[in-house]
Write a protein that holds these residues in place. Structure first.
Motif, PDB file in Angstrom:
ATOM      1  N   MET A  21       5.888 -28.512  -6.696  1.00  0.00           N
ATOM      2  CA  MET A  21       6.910 -29.349  -7.334  1.00  0.00           C
ATOM      3  C   MET A  21       7.855 -28.508  -8.191  1.00  0.00           C
ATOM      4  N   SER A  22       7.350 -27.395  -8.716  1.00  0.00           N
ATOM      5  CA  SER A  22       8.166 -26.519  -9.552  1.00  0.00           C
ATOM      6  C   SER A  22       8.606 -25.261  -8.809  1.00  0.00           C
ATOM      7  N   GLY A  23       8.290 -25.173  -7.528  1.00  0.00           N
ATOM      8  CA  GLY A  23       8.681 -24.012  -6.736  1.00  0.00           C
ATOM      9  C   GLY A  23       7.799 -22.793  -6.938  1.00  0.00           C
ATOM     10  N   VAL A  24       6.579 -22.999  -7.460  1.00  0.00           N
ATOM     11  CA  VAL A  24       5.654 -21.890  -7.686  1.00  0.00           C
ATOM     12  C   VAL A  24       4.803 -21.723  -6.427  1.00  0.00           C
ATOM     13  N   GLU A  31      -0.735 -16.466 -15.557  1.00  0.00           N
ATOM     14  CA  GLU A  31      -0.020 -15.530 -16.431  1.00  0.00           C
ATOM     15  C   GLU A  31       1.368 -15.179 -15.894  1.00  0.00           C
ATOM     16  N   ALA A  32       1.560 -15.310 -14.588  1.00  0.00           N
ATOM     17  CA  ALA A  32       2.836 -14.964 -13.966  1.00  0.00           C
ATOM     18  C   ALA A  32       3.825 -16.136 -13.928  1.00  0.00           C
ATOM     19  N   LEU A  33       3.389 -17.319 -14.361  1.00  0.00           N
ATOM     20  CA  LEU A  33       4.301 -18.456 -14.401  1.00  0.00           C
ATOM     21  C   LEU A  33       5.401 -18.182 -15.425  1.00  0.00           C
ATOM     22  N   PRO A  34       6.602 -18.693 -15.195  1.00  0.00           N
ATOM     23  CA  PRO A  34       7.680 -18.493 -16.176  1.00  0.00           C
ATOM     24  C   PRO A  34       7.283 -19.105 -17.525  1.00  0.00           C
ATOM     25  N   ASP A  35       7.795 -18.537 -18.597  1.00  0.00           N
ATOM     26  CA  ASP A  35       7.477 -19.033 -19.939  1.00  0.00           C
ATOM     27  C   ASP A  35       7.913 -20.478 -20.149  1.00  0.00           C
ATOM     28  N   ASP A  36       8.920 -20.917 -19.418  1.00  0.00           N
ATOM     29  CA  ASP A  36       9.403 -22.288 -19.589  1.00  0.00           C
ATOM     30  C   ASP A  36       8.742 -23.275 -18.616  1.00  0.00           C
ATOM     31  N   PRO A  40       3.350 -30.274 -14.534  1.00  0.00           N
ATOM     32  CA  PRO A  40       4.105 -31.140 -13.629  1.00  0.00           C
ATOM     33  C   PRO A  40       3.755 -32.616 -13.793  1.00  0.00           C
ATOM     34  N   THR A  41       2.661 -32.907 -14.477  1.00  0.00           N
ATOM     35  CA  THR A  41       2.240 -34.296 -14.659  1.00  0.00           C
ATOM     36  C   THR A  41       2.805 -34.911 -15.936  1.00  0.00           C
ATOM     37  N   CYS A  42       2.683 -34.182 -17.062  1.00  0.00           N
ATOM     38  CA  CYS A  42       3.088 -34.776 -18.348  1.00  0.00           C
ATOM     39  C   CYS A  42       4.158 -33.994 -19.095  1.00  0.00           C
TER      40      CYS A  42
END
Length: 53
Positions: A21-24, A31-36, A40-42
Motif C-alpha cells: 500500500m505504501s510501495g515498500v 530499519e530501511a523504511l523511510p523515516d516518514d 498503513p492501518t492507523c
C-alpha cells in the motif's frame, strides 16, 4: 529479519511481505523504511513501532 508491531492498532510489519500500500517492496527490513513511513492501518509513525519476537 525482525517484525515490528504498531502499539496503537497491533498491525505487524513483516519484512518478507513489505507494505504494498505504501510501495515498500517485499524483503525490505524495518530499519530501511523511510523515516516518514506510517502504519498503513492507523497512521502511527514508524518511531512508535516495537520489535516483536
Amino acid at each position: 529479519m525482525k517484525n515490528y508491531k504498531c502499539p496503537k492498532c497491533s498491525y505487524i510489519y513483516k519484512p518478507e511481505r513489505g507494505d504494498w500500500m505504501s510501495g515498500v517492496e517485499k524483503g525490505t527490513p524495518f530499519e530501511a523504511l523511510p523515516d516518514d513511513w506510517k502504519c498503513p492501518t492507523c497512521g502511527e509513525p514508524k518511531d512508535f513501532f516495537e520489535e516483536v519476537e
